[in-house]
Design a protein around this motif. Sequence first.
Motif: not given
Length: 633
Positions: A326-352
């Motif tokens: 088992k190996d763990k490799f450090p990630d030294a050169s990247s970042g990221r966002m992972q999340g539940f993306a809400m589809n703003l094309r749907r009226p439900l998500f228009a309001d912040v």
Amino acid sequence: MAITRRELLKSGALAAMTPALGAAANLPAFTTAAHAQSASAPVWRHALALFGDIKYPADFKRFDYVNPDAPKGGVVRMFEQGTFDNFNLVVSGVKGSLAGAVQLTMETLTTRSLDEASTAYGQLAESAAYPDDFSYVVYRLRGEARWHDGKPVVPDDVVFSFNALKKNSPMYSAYYQHVIKCEQVGERDVKFSFDAPGNRELPTIVGEIPILPKHWWEGTDPQGNKRDISATTLEIPLGSGAYRIKEFTAGRSVVLERVADYWGKDLPVSVGQNNFEQIRFEFFRDDTVAREAFKGDQLDWFAERSGKQWSTAYDFPAVTEKRVVKDKFPDASSGRMQGFAMNLRRPLFADVKVRRAFNYAYDWEESDRQLSNGEYHRDSSYFDGIPEFMATGVPEGEELQILETIRDKVPAELFTTPYKNPVGGSAEASRNNLREAARLFKEAGFEIRDRKLVNPKGEAVSVEFLCQDQGDERGVLFYKPYLERLGMAVSVRTVDSVQYQNRLRSFDFDITTAVWPQSISPGNEQRNFFGSDSADRPGSRNLPGIKNPAVDALIDRIIFAKNRAELVASCKALDRVLLWNCYVVPQFAFGFERAARWDRFSHPEPLPKYGISGFPNLWWWDAAKAAKTGGRS
């Protein structure tokens, strides 16, 4: 792993194709000219770096992290998730499901070193030149570059590839939006012209274009049918790289074989790499089955995506006997966002306020404890993992000056209040967060009727989560009852990889899990991630459908930053604006890549700083080690 054109290596295998994410928008540093030129003439350079010095001189022999004496041979079996019905990367963003392994048969004008933060050396191209105003760049091809059929790689191939990708691929179209022309200007020279000066990363990132053989694509297949660059195909494509496709079973496996007479095997960027005789990619629809296949010695390498499985699933005898490492490799050169993306094309998500309420309903701390054994931390930035770009505290200095120019287009709170995700982890905290979510819904005009949440029109609120595998589904099923307590109906839809990709391309979802990987040098790719122009473009990475003039203005600031300090300040400002607009419910982040492998390989020590993306190219089959560990002969 390094965020490069191999950025989406999934489970050790190549997955969805993306261009190298962002070279940098700061002042490039280059090597000295290969020969004297006048002060006004562009200087020909063997390498391009986005910051700092070039490590390797023009006459370098190899990268320091490779073993030039690594033996060639052996077979490595890799896991790739999903299925495939296409070998044509040009349309991978809009049609079919690409077999990512095909990328190993192709080459680009330049290739990155893995022990420098962001430096590219010539691969198909031997050198490049551009003027001080960054208004164009000229790449000179190597005279010895050849396709697998023996024909030379010529400027016409580069022009054809650029035009085909920009026309047919939403991803490349956005990435190269400011490249307006590609043309041959010499026997081996290709010029890329830009729509305006000052876009400092463009000379570098056009070197990332995968080059395709024009003569092959404009020819006919074995049945006499004319090939179509705008269509999917399972005909084995012609490449120029170190590997070619030997055989495949549609949707299930791809076998690559090393090209014995590969034209570039002695290039400094190739020495000590591409060591396996064969690379076999086995496709599985979910991680659970693939993990069991790995335990049963049907795979040699398994990149683990689940923190809980990493903690609990590797107690079988081969691990105890150290035949599996088992190996763990450090990630030294990247970042990221992972999340539940809400589809703003749907009226439900228009309001912040509604989008923010969804964040308050998510008890991430309890989710991490139950599902991942506390292996992760929560995303708090779109650049999580790259501290200098992360918006912290309140804006100040150059970031504040940038935000002042768009003050009327951004939430007022971001000037006075640090962004923070709600914190759960206990029954009391969860109840308080749900109360705040209910308050936000009420402020947005929603109310409870007959125990159901209804919108201002009196319609019952329902949402569907779109998932692509059991891993995503587990996270959603944890989240689901919290949303139901607020009175909404929640359904979970898990579909196969082809249907999943098609639904994302057409933005046919309410909420789905999305990931935006970031390099240490953000740039033109931000348009495809968050720009208004990409919001309605099928196949774009702007899954939420963000159309925000403030975001567009900040992306321009990133792309046209005049120095590193302005780039950093602009990224912080973009991060802050994205966070306060609550386009996603942030999920987990981690600073390591986790992988288990049968102990049958050797590799250079130490591994390069910026990523494990060289696997399987840097590693080699070690027959002696395999024999000692009971491996395959």
